[in-house]
Design a protein around this motif. Structure first.
Motif, PDB file in Angstrom:
ATOM      1  N   ASP A  93     -55.896 -14.148 -47.486  1.00 21.26           N
ATOM      2  CA  ASP A  93     -56.341 -15.200 -48.412  1.00 21.26           C
ATOM      3  C   ASP A  93     -56.022 -14.852 -49.862  1.00 21.26           C
ATOM      4  O   ASP A  93     -55.931 -15.741 -50.706  1.00 21.26           O
ATOM      5  CB  ASP A  93     -57.853 -15.435 -48.249  1.00 21.26           C
ATOM      6  CG  ASP A  93     -58.305 -16.729 -48.908  1.00 21.26           C
ATOM      7  OD1 ASP A  93     -57.483 -17.666 -49.002  1.00 21.26           O
ATOM      8  OD2 ASP A  93     -59.470 -16.804 -49.326  1.00 21.26           O
ATOM      9  N   ARG A 124     -53.167 -16.739 -51.244  1.00 22.10           N
ATOM     10  CA  ARG A 124     -53.497 -18.137 -51.532  1.00 22.10           C
ATOM     11  C   ARG A 124     -54.224 -18.256 -52.869  1.00 22.10           C
ATOM     12  O   ARG A 124     -53.932 -19.152 -53.685  1.00 22.10           O
ATOM     13  CB  ARG A 124     -54.376 -18.711 -50.420  1.00 22.10           C
ATOM     14  CG  ARG A 124     -53.681 -18.919 -49.073  1.00 22.10           C
ATOM     15  CD  ARG A 124     -54.719 -19.315 -48.028  1.00 22.10           C
ATOM     16  NE  ARG A 124     -54.167 -19.634 -46.732  1.00 22.10           N
ATOM     17  CZ  ARG A 124     -53.928 -20.864 -46.282  1.00 22.10           C
ATOM     18  NH1 ARG A 124     -54.196 -21.899 -47.056  1.00 22.10           N
ATOM     19  NH2 ARG A 124     -53.438 -21.065 -45.071  1.00 22.10           N
ATOM     20  N   ASP A 177     -57.783 -25.230 -50.124  1.00 20.64           N
ATOM     21  CA  ASP A 177     -56.647 -25.350 -51.042  1.00 20.64           C
ATOM     22  C   ASP A 177     -56.346 -26.814 -51.359  1.00 20.64           C
ATOM     23  O   ASP A 177     -56.009 -27.169 -52.496  1.00 20.64           O
ATOM     24  CB  ASP A 177     -55.411 -24.688 -50.445  1.00 20.64           C
ATOM     25  CG  ASP A 177     -55.578 -23.183 -50.301  1.00 20.64           C
ATOM     26  OD1 ASP A 177     -56.599 -22.645 -50.782  1.00 20.64           O
ATOM     27  OD2 ASP A 177     -54.689 -22.546 -49.697  1.00 20.64           O
TER      28      ASP A 177
END
Length: 305
Positions: free
Chosen positions: A93, A96, A181
């Motif tokens: 993650d 991201r 996201d």
């Protein structure tokens, strides 16, 4: 003998009374206040206000950089990100979160349940790359906080520009992270420095009637109008327009709270007309960075008896 005995009795009685009064006046020790129960960290819920520094139930934390800055977070979506070096999906993650940060419209407050060295490995701010884009907390208080909130993997609390929570994401599957996201991207897409509103084209105007042409700019709440470069409005209209002004500068434009308005009043003879107004203004960000805005408006209308 009776007289002295009476005097002794009176003296003893008086002394006893004085001792009793003194005892009564001696202040009693204040009872100790009960200890406040320990505060248990909790995650906020959607709709709850959450400052960039976090919830009041969250422990005092140690930071790799400066403490979270409301000034730096102004005009940005804030993500409070929780992760642990012991959780594999946290490393996944991280990429991201870094991508979201690099958008420039997202401010990251990372909370890493580990040592300083471990926090650096999961640091989405990346020192000079992230100046003004967030900060990182680490240490035992973060570990304790995550345990109390039952966070076992990557978790995110997403806060909109109004300071309210819009999403609490605790899932760590690709679908969960995709949903977060997407939400952040949707919020970022709505961010605007200002909104321009021109007045409607005049209607039902007769020759000689006064009519007003105006343009208003509503600046975002985290911005301020700059005094370094004064605002300016220019009206381009047919020569037979008679107006109280065709150019406005500085104090000739009205500012009320976050709204700047340029307004002129005109008259004209019979005919079909087209006029244009151009408004140029400047503003400053919370970090004193300068911005320039240019907005135009067109009006088409007819004046007839």
């Amino acid at each position: 003998m009776v007289g002295p005995m009476i005097r002794l009795l009176v003296a003893a009685t008086t002394l006893g009374a004085l001792v009793g009064i003194a005892a009564a006046q001696t202040p009693k020790k204040a009872a100790k206040a009960p200890k406040a129960p320990p505060v248990t960290a909790t995650l906020p819920v959607v709709g709850e206000a959450l400052p960039v520094t976090g919830s009041a139930t969250w422990s005092k934390r140690t930071w790799l950089y400066d403490v979270p800055s409301q000034k730096d977070a102004g005009g940005k979506v804030v993500i409070h990100w929780f992760c642990s070096p012991k959780v594999k999906t946290c490393a996944d993650d991280l990429a991201r979160i870094v991508t979201l940060k690099e958008n420039g419209r997202v401010y990251i407050v990372a909370n890493i349940a580990g040592t300083k060295g471990q926090a650096k490995k999961l640091d989405p701010i990346r020192e000079s790359e992230g100046v003004g884009r967030g900060t990182v907390a680490f240490g035992p208080n973060v570990t304790k906080m995550m345990k109390q909130t039952s966070i076992t993997g990557p978790a995110s609390v997403v806060v909109d520009l109004d300071g309210k929570v819009v999403m609490v994401a605790t899932g760590s599957t690709p679908a969960d992270l995709d949903a977060r996201d997407k939400k952040v991207s949707e919020l970022v897409a709505t961010i605007k420095e200002y909104v321009a509103t021109p007045s409607d084209s005049p209607k039902g105007i007769k020759p000689g009637d006064k009519f007003t042409l105006s343009v208003s700019i509503k600046l975002a709440s985290w911005l301020t109008y700059s005094k370094q470069a004064p605002s300016e409005f220019k009206l381009t209209a047919p020569p037979d327009f008679k107006c109280d002004a065709k150019e406005l500068k500085g104090d000739q434009l009205k500012i009320t709270d976050q709204t700047l308005t340029a307004s002129v009043t005109c008259t004209a003879p019979k005919g079909s007309y087209e006029a244009r107004g151009d408004l140029r203004f400047s503003y400053e960000t919370p970090n004193n960075a300068a911005g320039i805005g240019n907005e135009g408006a067109k009006w088409k209308f007819e004046i007839k008896p």
